[in-house]
Every structure is written in C-alpha cells, then in structure tokens.
Motif scaffolding. Structure first.
Motif, short mmCIF file in Angstrom:
data_model
loop_
_atom_site.label_atom_id
_atom_site.label_comp_id
_atom_site.label_asym_id
_atom_site.label_seq_id
_atom_site.Cartn_x
_atom_site.Cartn_y
_atom_site.Cartn_z
N ARG A 1 -46.08 45.29 -4.95
CA ARG A 1 -46.58 45.63 -3.61
C ARG A 1 -46.14 47.04 -3.25
NH1 ARG A 1 -44.88 40.23 -3.07
NH2 ARG A 1 -46.56 38.79 -2.48
N GLY B 1 -58.50 51.23 3.70
CA GLY B 1 -57.34 51.91 4.26
C GLY B 1 -57.33 53.38 3.88
N GLU C 1 -51.44 45.02 -2.66
CA GLU C 1 -50.77 44.00 -3.47
C GLU C 1 -51.51 43.85 -4.79
OE1 GLU C 1 -49.29 40.08 -1.88
OE2 GLU C 1 -50.88 39.31 -3.19
N ARG D 1 -56.06 44.71 -0.74
CA ARG D 1 -55.60 45.69 0.25
C ARG D 1 -56.03 45.25 1.63
NH1 ARG D 1 -56.02 52.35 0.71
NH2 ARG D 1 -54.16 52.46 2.02
N ASN D 2 -55.07 45.10 2.51
CA ASN D 2 -55.35 44.63 3.86
C ASN D 2 -56.17 43.34 3.86
OD1 ASN D 2 -54.01 46.49 5.55
ND2 ASN D 2 -55.61 48.02 5.23
N ASP E 1 -44.71 54.19 2.55
CA ASP E 1 -45.31 53.12 3.32
C ASP E 1 -45.97 53.61 4.61
OD1 ASP E 1 -44.39 51.51 1.41
OD2 ASP E 1 -42.89 50.46 2.62
N GLN E 2 -45.57 54.77 5.10
CA GLN E 2 -46.15 55.29 6.34
C GLN E 2 -47.30 56.27 6.04
OE1 GLN E 2 -42.61 55.13 6.00
NE2 GLN E 2 -42.89 53.13 7.00
N ALA F 1 -46.94 49.63 0.31
CA ALA F 1 -47.68 49.78 1.57
C ALA F 1 -48.50 48.52 1.80
CB ALA F 1 -48.54 51.04 1.51
N ASP F 2 -49.82 48.64 1.98
CA ASP F 2 -50.66 47.48 2.25
C ASP F 2 -51.42 47.02 1.00
OD1 ASP F 2 -52.32 49.64 2.03
OD2 ASP F 2 -53.24 49.45 4.01
#
Length: 234
Positions: A132, A209, A137, A147-148, A231-232, A134-135
């Motif tokens: 994983r 994203g 997996e 993603r998301n 992650d940001q 950020a968003d």
C-alpha cells in the motif's frame, strides 16, 4: 511461500475466467505468458500447481511441459487441450482437461494437492501479499490494483513495473532498475519503451486520483528516474 496456481496462456479471456473460478475457491493465481517468467517463478515461488494452455499450438506448450517436468521442483501440472493426446500423457502430466473444460475437474485436482500438503504449507497458499502507498493498494497474490476503491486495469508488464515502485516507494528508480524488474534478463529494451509503459500506468492510476509518480531528472548519468510521491502527494 507458495505462489498459488501459475497459469500459462496467451488467451486473456480464458485467464480471467480461470482467475475468477479459482480465486472464488480460495486458490490465488498468477498469470504467465512468458516462458522465462514461468520457469523462473517455479523455482522461486514453489507453486501449488501449474496450469498450461495447450489449446493454442503457437504457444509451444508441449515443449514447455517437458521443461516444467525437468525442473528440480517438478510441480504438479494440469493442461487444457482441445482433444485427448497420448503425447501429453507420455510427458507425465498429472491431469489433462479436454474441451469443453469442466472446472470441477480442475478444482478436484487442486484440492487433492492441497489436502496432501502439511498444514503449514496449506496456509501459505491462501496468504496474500499486499503493498500500500497513499490511496493505492496492490494485491500481488490476486494480481489486482485498487485506487480509492476502484480497480485499476494494468497489463502484466505494467503490474510488475508498478510493483517495483511500490516495494520501495522512497527509492529513486532508474530505467535500468525498471527494465530489470519488468523484463527477462535476455530482453533488449529501449529506454523509450519504459517511458511508454510508465505513461500507461500513470493514465490508469490518474483516473481515480492525482499523479503519484514523480519524474526525477539529472540523477548521476541517468537523465530520467522515477519515484513515488509521499502520502500527501507533495
């Protein structure tokens, strides 16, 4: 750790059907359309079984079956074929499934192998390897990227390239690093080819994203390298 069931076929529809059936029954699968990848994976991951599509003569599947049975691990092998063949049986193939394919025969074969394993090895078959960042997996066992909450469609090659980035998100990856991760050692790959596939990965991820792949320039002699953003998405 077991790699589950390795499936060798160039038929994308057949693979997706088998993937759905086997994973529903708890057998993770991995797709191999490259002989070098398949043989190398057998030696490293110790698969529960190998499933070879012999319905397409262009795949040279008969010769591949000989190579699999000649490996030191000699994993159980099932083949899919259009008609019964004495040639296949003479190779020591464990089960031959003729068209029209009945998935019950394949499942009975796999469950028989699973039941013969020590309990500790059975657990390895169902263990999933997930990365994983950020968003995003990435489920390596199920060969799936999310993603998301959305499924991201990637080719097998693009999956391997993204996996290289996700395994070491803080590392700056050169084209040479990505070539080593995505292609067999004997392949001759132009740098532009890597850029094209990274572009496909970017577009697939960016549907759900912001761009998470950073291009890093002027690292030593390499004019272009890649790294995942934090992650940001800084």
């Amino acid at each position: 750790m077991h790699a589950g069931v390795l499936i060798y076929t160039c038929n994308a529809e057949l693979f997706l059907l088998l993937e759905y059936i086997l994973e529903t029954e708890g057998f993770p699968v991995r797709h191999c359309s490259n002989v070098s990848e398949l043989v190398g994976t057998i030696g490293v991951r110790k698969p529960l079984a190998v499933l070879v599509d012999c319905s397409d003569r262009q795949l040279e599947a008969y010769g591949l079956c000989r190579r699999i049975k000649a490996t030191s691990d000699r994993p159980p092998v099932a083949v899919l074929t259009n008609a019964p063949s004495n040639d296949l049986r003479s190779l020591g193939i464990d089960v031959v499934i003729c068209s029209p394919y009945d998935p019950r025969h394949l499942l009975a074969f796999l469950k028989g192998i699973q039941m013969s394993l020590p309990c500790s090895s059975r657990a390895d078959v169902s263990r999933e390897q997930i990365f994983r960042h950020a968003d995003i997996e990435m489920n390596v066992t199920r060969i799936r990227v999310m993603r998301n909450g959305h499924a991201v469609s990637l080719s097998a090659l693009q999956f391997r390239l993204l996996l290289q980035l996700l395994k070491m998100p803080d590392v700056v990856h050169s084209r040479d690093d990505l070539i080593a991760a995505g292609w067999p050692p004997e392949a001759e790959v132009e740098p532009r080819t890597v850029d094209i596939h990274i572009g496909h990965i970017r577009r697939a991820l960016n549907q759900f994203g912001p761009d998470v792949i950073r291009t890093v320039r002027s690292i030593g002699r390499r004019p272009k390298c890649l790294q995942l953003l934090d992650d940001q998405f800084a």
